[in-house]
Motif scaffolding. Structure first.
Motif, mmCIF file in Angstrom:
data_model
loop_
_atom_site.group_PDB
_atom_site.id
_atom_site.type_symbol
_atom_site.label_atom_id
_atom_site.label_comp_id
_atom_site.label_asym_id
_atom_site.label_seq_id
_atom_site.Cartn_x
_atom_site.Cartn_y
_atom_site.Cartn_z
ATOM 1 N N ASP A 39 11.559 -2.808 21.738
ATOM 2 C CA ASP A 39 12.789 -2.352 22.023
ATOM 3 C C ASP A 39 13.005 -0.645 22.080
ATOM 4 O O ASP A 39 12.229 -0.170 21.290
ATOM 5 C CB ASP A 39 13.840 -2.730 21.478
ATOM 6 N N VAL A 40 13.821 -0.268 22.824
ATOM 7 C CA VAL A 40 13.724 1.257 23.100
ATOM 8 C C VAL A 40 13.933 2.236 21.743
ATOM 9 O O VAL A 40 13.218 3.039 21.409
ATOM 10 C CB VAL A 40 14.549 1.884 24.316
ATOM 11 N N SER A 41 15.086 1.531 20.909
ATOM 12 C CA SER A 41 15.229 2.232 19.801
ATOM 13 C C SER A 41 14.091 2.225 18.783
ATOM 14 O O SER A 41 13.955 2.924 18.114
ATOM 15 C CB SER A 41 16.559 1.737 19.166
ATOM 16 N N GLN A 72 10.861 1.941 19.799
ATOM 17 C CA GLN A 72 9.920 2.576 20.423
ATOM 18 C C GLN A 72 9.895 4.089 19.795
ATOM 19 O O GLN A 72 8.994 4.641 19.561
ATOM 20 C CB GLN A 72 10.093 2.325 21.925
ATOM 21 N N ALA A 73 11.202 4.617 19.990
ATOM 22 C CA ALA A 73 11.418 5.996 19.671
ATOM 23 C C ALA A 73 10.884 6.226 18.233
ATOM 24 O O ALA A 73 10.183 7.276 17.729
ATOM 25 C CB ALA A 73 12.953 6.272 19.791
ATOM 26 N N LYS A 74 11.285 5.311 17.173
ATOM 27 C CA LYS A 74 10.722 5.457 15.803
ATOM 28 C C LYS A 74 9.274 5.456 15.754
ATOM 29 O O LYS A 74 8.712 6.204 14.795
ATOM 30 C CB LYS A 74 11.354 4.252 15.012
ATOM 31 N N ASN A 103 7.677 8.605 17.184
ATOM 32 C CA ASN A 103 8.004 9.788 15.836
ATOM 33 C C ASN A 103 6.765 9.602 15.080
ATOM 34 O O ASN A 103 6.363 10.515 14.417
ATOM 35 C CB ASN A 103 9.230 9.593 15.701
ATOM 36 N N HIS A 137 1.901 2.814 30.822
ATOM 37 C CA HIS A 137 2.272 2.808 32.158
ATOM 38 C C HIS A 137 3.742 3.637 32.380
ATOM 39 O O HIS A 137 4.127 3.671 33.559
ATOM 40 C CB HIS A 137 2.144 1.456 32.748
ATOM 41 N N LEU A 162 5.759 6.636 32.144
ATOM 42 C CA LEU A 162 5.521 8.278 32.170
ATOM 43 C C LEU A 162 6.662 8.849 31.394
ATOM 44 O O LEU A 162 6.262 10.113 30.857
ATOM 45 C CB LEU A 162 5.823 8.644 33.767
ATOM 46 N N GLY A 163 7.371 8.379 30.942
ATOM 47 C CA GLY A 163 8.502 8.755 30.082
ATOM 48 C C GLY A 163 7.750 9.290 28.652
ATOM 49 O O GLY A 163 8.074 10.008 28.017
ATOM 50 N N VAL A 164 7.270 8.270 28.219
ATOM 51 C CA VAL A 164 6.413 8.058 27.077
ATOM 52 C C VAL A 164 5.385 9.348 27.062
ATOM 53 O O VAL A 164 5.184 10.161 26.085
ATOM 54 C CB VAL A 164 5.456 6.891 26.617
ATOM 55 N N ASN A 218 6.923 12.865 26.462
ATOM 56 C CA ASN A 218 7.520 12.923 25.147
ATOM 57 C C ASN A 218 6.307 12.986 24.227
ATOM 58 O O ASN A 218 6.628 13.335 23.126
ATOM 59 C CB ASN A 218 8.476 12.065 24.811
ATOM 60 N N VAL A 262 17.546 7.503 34.175
ATOM 61 C CA VAL A 262 18.812 7.143 33.349
ATOM 62 C C VAL A 262 19.857 8.240 33.271
ATOM 63 O O VAL A 262 21.093 8.245 33.084
ATOM 64 C CB VAL A 262 18.137 7.216 31.678
#
Lengths: 330, 327
Positions: free
Chosen positions: B187-189, B191-193, B196, B214, B216-218, B221, B262
């Motif tokens: 999940d996105v929340s 994924q961010a962890k 990081n 796949h 591009l947002g990842v 960052n 987004v």
């Protein structure tokens, strides 16, 4: 005019470990020609809501509340009447295209199933064999017309193909064609693009938007991808752990999220313009013993005493609704 | 002169298509067809593309799961494709991989401690008690509690499982880690962890990453350099800053165009850089189109694209594009 009205929908599941309180007090309306997206992470109960509308919950489910379709409460209608609505007036696009189609039947067979057997019970192999002999040019023309509507190149060949011979994008188009062939008024789409690549995803999104406009469809989407929700739906409901946390116009909710959960979610997405990622501490809750009050409070950076005690009531701010005590005082 | 930890030169991986009772070879699936790139030490190199473009095969060929058909892979200056098996295994220890789906990459019958110490056991490093000590250290690095060591994978959430998979990848103290879609099952929340955590580990342990994704947002960052792959070939190699300011190849621009944005800022960027392409699908890898493999879907294709395979065009020192439009 609203075509589907969900009032205080609550869905519990009886399990060996206890009563699993998965969905509580969901209310929303879907107007004619409108598109609404239920957004949330996996396990937030969004698919359960969709399955309740479709009436395909497992037998251990306990449903309370009202599901009004053109004024008829779907939760109280008999099976016979329900099967006239379900599959014709309300249709469904599943998530995984290859798993949703029967690998032993051609696309033509799937169409026959939808066009002739839809809504009938007790159909067996004999009725199928009888059907196979009865394909009139008129039926075939209907099939070709719908395949063209979803922009499938070479529809004649596709009709004779088996699902495994076609690509994921093609199959998703076929599922859409199968869903709209009965001229439904509501389309339920469960993560319709998740199994696809971005380029194909974009094509499918454009197709769905076009169909919504041309056929005046009302579409209820379920998605975990906020970007998809933003491009596909006019309105959005953000769900967390079976509760609604925020509701409003998609572009506004994402541009300026009010609820701490929505904000956390938007901040977690790696964006093309860069910026730091935050993420949200903790994980999903235990549905058998859910936290009291606001279900998000154990993970919320702004949680106060009242959040732990009482469930927040909806607060209206500029035509949007948010379920959070931060905005409760006024 | 930049310090390259990994240089891949003209790497090819073909899979045979067989038929008949004698498994006669009737053709080849050209999953990776002449790919070259170099990864600088201590940076993150991303490889982007749609499913079926050969990016996972590329990762698996680099780490030795697949034998390359031809080409060379230089790791710390040594061509590992030319080494004997034992030598190669010794060197491949300095490389590890994190797979996409932690549910299927962790053995459900093993406890976390066994999963994490498995690479040490395979390479016969340390005594059993030393290995457990090492496992304790590793779970701490990935920000899990020591109590997790005695749990089974099914008791963990998706994010925790991926942390275990990362701990396992760190067990042999590698220099290079291949991340094959490390967050796409999350999940996105979460994924961010995880992203990081990976970034922080990179700084702390001086790691080099190759990120297969796949999303591009990842990439934006997380990575420093990026190669875009299409149908088994790299079409553009560029720095991450430039891909979001001056992408050149029509396919790169099509990928950017397809991203559901987004925020308004993002939407404007996508509108500015994106390029609409003809509807269609990537070509079959067993029978790719002649010339540029992207020409059947490219809105800017000319006669030349249908016949001649594009050669690399150097736009600047860190920007190479394989397209006739720029030659």
């Amino acid at each position: 005019m609203s075509i589907l009205e969900v009032k205080n929908l609550t869905v519990y599941f009886k399990t060996f470990a206890g009563l699993s309180k998965v969905v509580e007090n969901i209310s929303f309306t879907l107007g004619k020609g409108e598109s609404l997206a239920l957004v949330g992470e996996s396990g937030s109960g969004k698919t359960t809501v969709l399955k309740t509308v479709l009436g395909v919950l497992p037998s251990n489910a306990m449903v309370k509340g009202k599901l009004l379709f053109r004024g008829i409460n779907l939760l109280e209608t008999g099976n016979e009447e329900l099967s006239k609505i379900r599959g014709t007036e309300i249709t469904y696009i599943p998530q995984e295209p290859l798993a949703a189609l029967n690998p032993l039947y051609t696309i033509e067979d799937h169409f026959l199933d939808r066009l002739i057997l839809s809504g009938k019970s007790k159909t067996g192999i004999l009725s199928y064999i009888r059907l196979r002999r009865k394909i009139s040019p008129k039926l075939k023309n209907i099939m070709l017309k719908y395949l063209e509507k979803v922009k499938i190149p070479d529809p004649e060949r596709v009709l004779k193909s088996y699902p495994m011979q076609l690509s994921g994008g093609m199959l998703q188009r076929i599922l859409i064609a199968l869903a709209i062939v009965s001229n439904p008024s509501i389309l339920l789409a469960d993560e319709p693009t998740t199994a696809l690549d971005v380029v194909t995803q974009k094509e499918i999104i454009e197709l769905l938007k076009e169909l919504q406009r041309d056929l005046g469809l009302s579409i209820l989407y379920v998605t975990h991808d906020l970007g998809v929700a933003r491009t596909i739906a006019d309105k959005v409901i953000v769900m967390y752990a079976g509760h609604m946390v925020e509701e409003g116009k998609t572009s506004k909710v994402l541009a300026n999220p009010l609820h701490p959960y929505t904000k956390g979610l938007v901040d977690s997405i790696p964006k093309l313009v860069g910026g730091t990622l935050h993420g949200i501490e903790g994980g999903l809750i235990d549905y058998i013993n859910p936290p009291k009050g606001c279900r998000f409070h154990p993970r919320c950076p702004k949680a106060r005493d009242i959040c732990r005690r009482e469930r927040p009531k909806p607060v209206e701010i500029n035509g949007r609704k948010v379920y959070c005590w931060l905005y409760g005082e006024e | 002169m930049p310090d390259y930890i990994l240089e891949v030169k003209n790497l090819k991986k073909y899979f045979p298509i067989t038929a008949g009772i004698f498994n006669r070879i009737i053709g080849w699936v050209k999953a990776v067809d002449g790919v070259s790139f170099s990864v600088e030490r201590n940076t993150t190199y991303a490889i982007v593309g749609e499913s079926g473009c050969g990016k996972s095969t590329l990762a698996r060929t680099i780490i030795g799961i697949y034998e390359p058909t031809s080409g060379s892979i230089f790791f710390n200056g040594i061509d590992i494709t030319k080494l004997k098996r034992r030598e190669r295994i010794r060197i491949l220890r300095r490389m590890s991989i994190v797979f996409q789906d932690p549910t299927s990459s962790l053995n459900p019958r093993h406890k976390v401690v066994d999963i994490i110490t498995a690479p040490l056991k395979v390479h016969k490093i340390g005594s059993p008690s030393e290995r457990v000590e090492k496992a304790k250290e590793l779970v701490k690095i990935v920000e899990l509690d020591e109590s997790f060591l005695n749990k089974y994978p099914h008791e963990l959430s998706g994010g925790q499982r991926q942390r275990v998979a990362i701990a396992r990848a760190l067990a042999l103290e590698p220099e290079l880690i291949l991340l094959d879609e490390p967050t796409s099952a999350l999940d996105v929340s979460v994924q961010a962890k995880i992203l990081n955590l990976l970034k922080q580990l990179q700084r702390k342990l001086k790691l080099t990453y190759i990120l297969i994704t796949h999303n591009l947002g990842v990439v934006r960052n997380f990575a420093d350099h990026v190669s875009v792959m299409y149908a088994g070939k790299i079409v553009e190699t560029i720095t991450v800053n430039k891909i979001f300011s001056e992408p050149k190849h029509p396919y790169t621009r099509a990928l950017i165009d397809a991203i559901p944005s987004v925020t308004l800022e993002e939407e404007e960027l996508v509108k500015k850089l994106g390029l609409k392409i003809k509807p269609g699908e990537p070509p079959s890898l067993s029978n790719p189109p002649p010339g540029c493999r992207f020409h059947p879907r490219c809105p800017l294709a000319t006669e030349r694209c249908k016949k001649e395979e594009p050669k690399p065009v150097l736009i600047s020192s860190d920007h190479v594009v394989f397209c006739h439009l720029f030659s």
